[in-house]
Design an enzyme around this catalytic site. Structure first.
Site, PDB file in Angstrom:
ATOM      1  CG  ASP A  42      -1.868   1.154   1.257  1.00 36.22           C
ATOM      2  OD1 ASP A  42      -2.353   1.551   0.178  1.00 36.22           O
ATOM      3  OD2 ASP A  42      -2.139   1.677   2.357  1.00 36.22           O
ATOM      4  CD  GLU A  66      -4.441   1.716  -2.823  1.00 30.40           C
ATOM      5  OE1 GLU A  66      -5.111   1.046  -2.022  1.00 30.40           O
ATOM      6  OE2 GLU A  66      -4.103   2.892  -2.653  1.00 30.40           O
ATOM      7  CG  ASP A  80      -1.064   3.300   5.899  1.00 28.85           C
ATOM      8  OD1 ASP A  80      -1.378   3.947   4.893  1.00 28.85           O
ATOM      9  OD2 ASP A  80      -1.074   3.773   7.055  1.00 28.85           O
TER      10      ASP A  80
END
Length: 185
Positions: free
Chosen positions: A7, A68, A141
């Site tokens: 992330d 991501e 996160d």
């Protein structure tokens, strides 16, 4: 299949490793956050993110890296930092020959919770449940990185079959000669 989920972020870059296969119980191998000081020089922050990701790659030896996909937000500064950290993760994996997959936030939310509009708490709760953890990983996160890895484990087999079908179809398609332009015979 062992997947490192990333992330991306410059201040907090979530990382999480999940092992398993679609349709089978999943196992969390590791989870954490690579942190950089917000007041540090951009170059030093990117080097710190690279060193952190390299350490995770060395320690956990994933077969795939799921990152991501950066999407447009209103805050351009946030998007730039996210994109830069994302590029570092892609570079680290690619340098080692590890395949990288990009997944959108809504794709990940839909895969893990069933809704592409799920909030952080819902994602954290489902990650906790799917990986049979005692409590949700903190910060968010870290939970998001695990969700990325889970999403990839579940989606990769279908994506691979689809790609194989496209390749097979293309190889069987009749080839038509291209007409030459501007020439007369």
């Amino acid at each position: 299949m062992r997947v490192l989920g990333v992330d991306p972020g410059l201040t907090r870059c979530g990382v999480g490793v999940v092992e398993g296969a679609a349709g089978r119980p999943l196992t969390m191998v590791g989870v954490g956050v690579v942190r950089t000081p917000a007041d540090a020089d951009l170059g030093h922050r990117l080097v710190a993110v690279e060193q952190g990701i390299e350490q995770w790659l060395d320690e956990h030896r994933p077969q795939y890296v799921a990152v991501e996909r950066v999407f447009s937000q209103h805050n351009v500064r946030t998007v730039m930092g996210t994109a830069q950290a994302s590029a570092v993760a892609i570079l680290c994996a690619s340098r080692r020959g590890i395949p990288v997959a990009l997944h959108t936030p809504s794709e990940v939310k839909a895969a893990v919770t069933g809704s592409g509009r799920a909030d952080k708490a819902q994602v954290g709760a489902m990650v906790t449940r799917l990986l049979r953890l005692a409590s949700p990983p903190k910060p968010a996160d870290a939970a998001d990185a695990l969700a990325l890895a889970i999403c990839h484990i579940w989606r990769a087999p279908a994506q691979n079959r689809l790609q194989q079908a496209v390749t097979l179809h293309a190889s069987r398609a009749p080839r038509t000669p291209h007409a030459s332009k501007g020439r007369t015979t």
